[in-house]
Design a protein around this motif. Structure first.
Motif, PDB file in Angstrom:
ATOM      1  N   MET A 162       0.858  -1.342  -0.278  1.00 39.64           N
ATOM      2  CA  MET A 162       0.136   0.292   0.144  1.00 39.64           C
ATOM      3  C   MET A 162       0.542   1.280   0.031  1.00 39.64           C
ATOM      4  SD  MET A 162      -3.012   1.208   0.146  1.00 39.64           S
ATOM      5  CE  MET A 162      -3.228   2.052  -1.148  1.00 39.64           C
ATOM      6  N   ILE A 163       2.153   1.673   0.591  1.00 41.27           N
ATOM      7  CA  ILE A 163       2.729   2.333   0.684  1.00 41.27           C
ATOM      8  C   ILE A 163       3.213   2.538  -0.372  1.00 41.27           C
ATOM      9  CG2 ILE A 163       5.132   3.258   1.623  1.00 41.27           C
ATOM     10  CD1 ILE A 163       4.083   1.821   4.204  1.00 41.27           C
ATOM     11  N   GLY A 164       3.922   1.055  -1.596  1.00 36.03           N
ATOM     12  CA  GLY A 164       4.634   1.256  -2.497  1.00 36.03           C
ATOM     13  C   GLY A 164       3.307   2.058  -3.778  1.00 36.03           C
ATOM     14  N   ARG A 165       2.609   1.368  -3.865  1.00 34.75           N
ATOM     15  CA  ARG A 165       1.644   2.462  -4.385  1.00 34.75           C
ATOM     16  C   ARG A 165       1.167   3.963  -4.432  1.00 34.75           C
ATOM     17  NH1 ARG A 165       1.014  -0.929  -6.813  1.00 34.75           N
ATOM     18  NH2 ARG A 165       0.424  -3.746  -6.547  1.00 34.75           N
ATOM     19  N   TYR A 166       0.966   4.209  -3.311  1.00 36.72           N
ATOM     20  CA  TYR A 166       1.090   6.236  -2.938  1.00 36.72           C
ATOM     21  C   TYR A 166       2.369   6.144  -4.364  1.00 36.72           C
ATOM     22  CZ  TYR A 166      -2.334   6.419   0.105  1.00 36.72           C
ATOM     23  OH  TYR A 166      -3.907   6.424   0.803  1.00 36.72           O
ATOM     24  N   PHE A 167       3.678   6.144  -3.521  1.00 41.97           N
ATOM     25  CA  PHE A 167       4.913   5.977  -4.493  1.00 41.97           C
ATOM     26  C   PHE A 167       5.148   5.742  -6.031  1.00 41.97           C
ATOM     27  CE2 PHE A 167       7.171   4.520  -0.812  1.00 41.97           C
ATOM     28  CZ  PHE A 167       6.723   5.911   0.353  1.00 41.97           C
ATOM     29  N   GLU A 168       4.586   4.963  -5.916  1.00 41.95           N
ATOM     30  CA  GLU A 168       3.560   5.042  -7.423  1.00 41.95           C
ATOM     31  C   GLU A 168       3.531   5.489  -8.432  1.00 41.95           C
ATOM     32  OE1 GLU A 168       2.870   0.787  -8.673  1.00 41.95           O
ATOM     33  OE2 GLU A 168       4.059  -0.008  -7.243  1.00 41.95           O
ATOM     34  N   ASP A 169       2.091   6.383  -7.412  1.00 43.67           N
ATOM     35  CA  ASP A 169       0.958   7.198  -8.031  1.00 43.67           C
ATOM     36  C   ASP A 169       1.534   8.779  -8.244  1.00 43.67           C
ATOM     37  OD1 ASP A 169      -1.454   7.539  -9.235  1.00 43.67           O
ATOM     38  OD2 ASP A 169      -2.246   8.031  -7.307  1.00 43.67           O
ATOM     39  N   GLY A 170       2.913   9.486  -7.208  1.00 44.28           N
ATOM     40  CA  GLY A 170       3.478  10.282  -7.540  1.00 44.28           C
ATOM     41  C   GLY A 170       2.649  10.707  -6.399  1.00 44.28           C
ATOM     42  N   ARG A 171       2.044   9.963  -5.252  1.00 43.03           N
ATOM     43  CA  ARG A 171       1.475  10.754  -3.573  1.00 43.03           C
ATOM     44  C   ARG A 171       1.964  10.575  -2.721  1.00 43.03           C
ATOM     45  NH1 ARG A 171      -4.842   8.717  -4.858  1.00 43.03           N
ATOM     46  NH2 ARG A 171      -4.331   9.468  -2.216  1.00 43.03           N
ATOM     47  N   ARG A 172       3.508  10.824  -3.054  1.00 43.08           N
ATOM     48  CA  ARG A 172       4.621  10.357  -2.590  1.00 43.08           C
ATOM     49  C   ARG A 172       4.561  10.801  -0.628  1.00 43.08           C
ATOM     50  NH1 ARG A 172       7.488  13.102  -5.888  1.00 43.08           N
ATOM     51  NH2 ARG A 172       8.464  11.287  -7.136  1.00 43.08           N
ATOM     52  N   ASP A 173       3.560  12.359  -0.065  1.00 43.50           N
ATOM     53  CA  ASP A 173       3.107  12.437   1.458  1.00 43.50           C
ATOM     54  C   ASP A 173       2.065  11.465   2.063  1.00 43.50           C
ATOM     55  OD1 ASP A 173       4.983  14.482   0.758  1.00 43.50           O
ATOM     56  OD2 ASP A 173       3.135  15.969   0.625  1.00 43.50           O
ATOM     57  N   GLU A 174       1.427  11.071   0.906  1.00 48.35           N
ATOM     58  CA  GLU A 174       0.678   9.815   1.727  1.00 48.35           C
ATOM     59  C   GLU A 174       1.659   8.488   1.776  1.00 48.35           C
ATOM     60  OE1 GLU A 174      -3.631  10.413  -0.426  1.00 48.35           O
ATOM     61  OE2 GLU A 174      -2.420  11.409  -1.506  1.00 48.35           O
ATOM     62  N   GLY A 175       2.390   8.085   1.274  1.00 48.46           N
ATOM     63  CA  GLY A 175       3.175   6.889   1.623  1.00 48.46           C
ATOM     64  C   GLY A 175       4.096   7.560   2.521  1.00 48.46           C
ATOM     65  N   LEU A 176       4.912   8.506   2.371  1.00 45.17           N
ATOM     66  CA  LEU A 176       5.286   8.023   3.724  1.00 45.17           C
ATOM     67  C   LEU A 176       4.285   8.441   5.065  1.00 45.17           C
ATOM     68  CD1 LEU A 176       8.026  11.551   2.265  1.00 45.17           C
ATOM     69  CD2 LEU A 176       8.031   9.111   2.945  1.00 45.17           C
ATOM     70  N   HIS A 177       3.868   9.071   5.322  1.00 46.20           N
ATOM     71  CA  HIS A 177       2.827   9.681   6.397  1.00 46.20           C
ATOM     72  C   HIS A 177       1.981   7.396   6.624  1.00 46.20           C
ATOM     73  CE1 HIS A 177      -0.085  10.848   9.122  1.00 46.20           C
ATOM     74  NE2 HIS A 177      -1.310  10.182   8.770  1.00 46.20           N
ATOM     75  N   LEU A 178       1.809   7.110   5.776  1.00 46.50           N
ATOM     76  CA  LEU A 178       1.441   5.960   5.811  1.00 46.50           C
ATOM     77  C   LEU A 178       2.178   4.930   6.185  1.00 46.50           C
ATOM     78  CD1 LEU A 178      -1.152   3.903   5.754  1.00 46.50           C
ATOM     79  CD2 LEU A 178      -0.476   2.806   3.775  1.00 46.50           C
ATOM     80  N   PHE A 179       3.623   5.159   6.471  1.00 48.84           N
ATOM     81  CA  PHE A 179       4.644   4.574   6.822  1.00 48.84           C
ATOM     82  C   PHE A 179       4.926   5.083   8.429  1.00 48.84           C
ATOM     83  CE2 PHE A 179       9.516   4.409   7.648  1.00 48.84           C
ATOM     84  CZ  PHE A 179       9.925   3.378   7.553  1.00 48.84           C
ATOM     85  N   LYS A 180       4.694   6.425   8.655  1.00 45.45           N
ATOM     86  CA  LYS A 180       4.791   6.229   9.858  1.00 45.45           C
ATOM     87  C   LYS A 180       4.255   5.600  10.822  1.00 45.45           C
ATOM     88  CE  LYS A 180       6.601  10.593   9.130  1.00 45.45           C
ATOM     89  NZ  LYS A 180       6.241  12.316   9.171  1.00 45.45           N
ATOM     90  N   ASP A 181       2.542   5.672   9.886  1.00 45.81           N
ATOM     91  CA  ASP A 181       1.944   4.415  11.029  1.00 45.81           C
ATOM     92  C   ASP A 181       1.573   3.282  11.259  1.00 45.81           C
ATOM     93  OD1 ASP A 181       0.050   6.801  10.779  1.00 45.81           O
ATOM     94  OD2 ASP A 181      -1.302   6.428   8.592  1.00 45.81           O
ATOM     95  N   LEU A 182       2.870   2.704  10.260  1.00 46.13           N
ATOM     96  CA  LEU A 182       3.110   1.397  10.293  1.00 46.13           C
ATOM     97  C   LEU A 182       4.036   1.132  11.288  1.00 46.13           C
ATOM     98  CD1 LEU A 182       4.620  -1.392   8.868  1.00 46.13           C
ATOM     99  CD2 LEU A 182       5.413  -0.400   7.979  1.00 46.13           C
ATOM    100  N   ILE A 183       5.022   2.689  11.373  1.00 48.37           N
ATOM    101  CA  ILE A 183       6.391   2.329  12.861  1.00 48.37           C
ATOM    102  C   ILE A 183       4.920   2.004  13.583  1.00 48.37           C
ATOM    103  CG2 ILE A 183       7.731   3.061  13.877  1.00 48.37           C
ATOM    104  CD1 ILE A 183       8.326   2.750  11.087  1.00 48.37           C
ATOM    105  N   LYS A 184       3.868   3.170  13.964  1.00 46.12           N
ATOM    106  CA  LYS A 184       2.954   3.220  15.065  1.00 46.12           C
ATOM    107  C   LYS A 184       2.193   1.995  15.347  1.00 46.12           C
ATOM    108  CE  LYS A 184       2.388   8.381  14.368  1.00 46.12           C
ATOM    109  NZ  LYS A 184       1.513   9.270  14.228  1.00 46.12           N
ATOM    110  N   SER A 185       2.150   0.796  14.438  1.00 45.39           N
ATOM    111  CA  SER A 185       1.271  -0.063  14.302  1.00 45.39           C
ATOM    112  C   SER A 185       2.144  -1.273  14.851  1.00 45.39           C
ATOM    113  CB  SER A 185       0.887  -0.831  13.189  1.00 45.39           C
ATOM    114  OG  SER A 185       2.198  -1.466  13.226  1.00 45.39           O
ATOM    115  N   GLY A 186       3.557  -0.928  15.893  1.00 42.67           N
ATOM    116  CA  GLY A 186       3.818  -1.728  15.885  1.00 42.67           C
ATOM    117  C   GLY A 186       4.809  -3.312  14.924  1.00 42.67           C
ATOM    118  N   THR A 187       3.749  -3.269  13.353  1.00 40.72           N
ATOM    119  CA  THR A 187       4.441  -4.594  12.503  1.00 40.72           C
ATOM    120  C   THR A 187       5.763  -3.692  12.189  1.00 40.72           C
ATOM    121  OG1 THR A 187       2.587  -4.150  12.093  1.00 40.72           O
ATOM    122  CG2 THR A 187       3.777  -5.289  10.077  1.00 40.72           C
TER     123      THR A 187
END
Length: 564
Positions: A162-187
């Motif tokens: 899902m993070i990669g999808r955002y990057f491929e679509d040029g939506r880097r801010d949303e991808g980076l934000h989702l990465f931060k959510d991943l860190i918070k999730s504990g995964t």
């Protein structure tokens, strides 16, 4: 046993000898053929089967998908849906979704989604993951995210996709934000997650975030794999932090070709050709990794930026003669750039006329750039003519030609270029520079007065301008695209976006703090000269990354040695 050991001939012989064949025997043979890509044999057996179950259909459909025959996979799915009482299972519908994604066809994907809802398969996490993947590959990012958000047990693969999808679509801010959510999730992210995020940081030159990712990798005790480490080298190189890039590179047990190439290209773009060529020679002497055509692009770029013509030609001819590689358009563009930069236009023309492939826009742009440096108006017109034919919508060609004419004092030709741009609806891309101060990015346009500290910035630039002239600075007004008085030309140059960004950086940081500015276009000659003076006056190291390379200004000089 024979099938698992890829002994299909022995398996088929044994199958033919069997007096009674149950469904399991048929399925084993069909899946074996499909797994190995022997789809014709698999389909022949499939069509001969007296009975089929979900395993049979899934084996055949997934075989078609795996070997890039999605349309046949979907034809089989339609045939499958016509069977009485067929519902399929999570693996069958996942293979069908993969086929829809491979085409890609959103309409068919939605039809399969509808079937999933009707048959009650939507509760399975494998199906949810396949649905999200299908919507993402079909370009429906919002639907993919909707499915992602409804998933209960999201593993690292799901997050990374899902993070990669955002990057491929040029939506880097949303991808980076989702990465931060991943860190918070504990995964815990894996190497592919890190590589994707680091590459995104490279694209937007977000070094600060890249450093944080690097720090996270270190804190969790994860030794970067070759894959993630390569991404770190690439990120630091693209952001101009060659000390860090080299440190990561030296920490790798066995650097791969991507790492070698990133380091070489990084040094080339940072005005350190000797280091670039040093690492290229180390690569050749390693005996473990062999350069490819991309590596040679970095090597030739290093030679071009340093004016190492003879060495560059030597490397160019070795591509084919010594390393057995085929020349690409990128190699030709680099060698023309090398020759044009130092005014060896006859050699450049000979190479162009002898090319077995058609010159591309990058080659003609390189030639045009050399003509700008050496004021070769006649050859510039030929290069521009080729570029107008290849990409008439690109404003860079028009602007460069207008600059060449302006430098030559041909104002009538400048006016003609402007008229052509108006007639064709071509708009010059506005110059934009940005700087990160205290983890916040500040963006400036030419003459920008929208910044909260605009008054202080302009006052500081005025003071700098006075001190620069006292030091002997003379504004280069040759390329200002207006036939106006010299004083007005100087005014036009004074507030270019990179100067505004640098001024803000100086007044907003402590004395001695290095300044790093990024610009979307090539910096002009006047700004390049001015920044050398500024670096000496304010006693700061100033790094400017324009559209072509890094310029490191320190104590009145630039790393490019004024060869750019």
């Amino acid at each position: 046993m024979y099938v698992k050991c890829d002994g299909m001939e022995d398996a088929k012989n044994l199958f033919d000898e069997m007096g009674r064949r149950d469904l399991c025997s048929w399925n084993v043979l069909v899946s074996g053929y499909a797994r190995l890509g022997l789809l014709q044999e698999a389909r022949k057996l499939f069509d001969e089967m007296p009975d089929r179950d979900n395993f049979t259909w899934t084996a055949m459909v997934s075989g078609y998908v795996r070997y890039d025959r999605p349309n046949e996979a979907l034809d089989l799915c339609r045939m499958m849906s016509r069977c009485q009482n067929w519902q399929g299972n999570k693996f069958t519908v996942s293979s069908a979704l993969a086929a829809a994604a491979a085409i890609p066809c959103l309409r068919i994907g939605k039809e399969i989604h509808g079937h999933i809802m009707r048959t009650g398969l939507e509760s399975d996490q494998v199906v949810w993951s396949s649905l999200s993947d299908m919507y993402g590959k079909c370009g429906s990012i919002e639907e993919a995210r909707h499915i992602f958000d409804r998933m209960v047990d999201r593993d690292v693969v799901t997050w990374t996709t899902m993070i990669g999808r955002y990057f491929e679509d040029g939506r880097r801010d949303e991808g980076l934000h989702l990465f931060k959510d991943l860190i918070k999730s504990g995964t815990r992210p894996n190497e592919f997650t890190f590589a994707g995020v680091l590459n995104a940081c490279s694209d937007v030159t977000a070094e600060q975030l890249g450093r944080q990712v690097h720090g996270y990798i270190t804190r969790v005790g994860s030794t970067p794999s070759s894959f993630a480490a390569s991404a770190l080298v690439h990120m630091y190189s693209k952001c101009g932090s060659m000390v860090n890039a080299e440190r990561v590179f030296k920490g790798m047990l066995q650097p791969d070709l991507v790492s070698w190439t990133s380091l070489i290209a990084g040094y080339a773009q940072n005005g350190k050709p000797n280091e670039a060529l040093h690492y290229f020679e180390l690569l050749l002497n390693s005996g473990k990794v062999h350069p490819d055509h991309i590596t040679f692009v970095g090597v030739l770029s290093a030679c071009a930026h340093a004016g190492l013509v003879d060495k560059g030609l030597q490397y160019f001819y070795s591509i084919k003669d010594k390393h057995g590689l085929t020349y690409t358009t990128d190699h030709y563009a680099c060698i023309i750039d090398l020759l044009a930069r130092c005014g060896r236009f006859e050699e450049a023309k000979r190479i162009i006329s002898g090319m077995p492939i058609k010159p591309d826009k990058f080659l003609w742009a390189s030639l045009l750039g050399g003509c700008r440096i050496h004021k070769n108006v006649e050859l510039a017109e030929k290069a521009a003519e080729a570029l107008f034919e290849i990409e008439p919508e690109n404003p860079a060609t028009y602007v460069t030609m207008a600059n060449i004419y302006a430098t030559a004092g041909k104002w009538a030709e400048v006016a003609k270029i402007r008229t052509i741009m108006d007639d064709r609806g071509v708009v010059k891309k506005p110059g934009k520079s940005w700087i990160e101060v205290k983890r916040k990015t500040h963006v400036f346009l030419v003459g920008d007065k929208s910044h909260p500290k605009s008054k202080q910035i302009h006052e500081f630039l005025g003071e700098l301008s006075r001190r620069m002239k006292e030091e002997g600075f003379v504004p280069d007004t040759n390329s200002v695209l207006h036939d106006v008085e010299e004083e007005q030309k100087e005014q036009n140059l004074s507030y270019h976006s990179e100067k505004l960004a640098i001024a803000y950086g100086v007044i907003s940081t402590a004395a001695g703090t290095p300044i790093k500015v990024f610009k979307n276009l090539r910096t002009c000659v006047d700004c390049h000269t001015a920044i050398k003076f500024i670096s000496k006056i304010v006693d700061r190291k100033i790094v400017v990354r324009d559209s072509a390379r890094f310029h490191c200004f320190e104590n009145g000089s630039c790393s490019c040695r004024d060869y750019w």
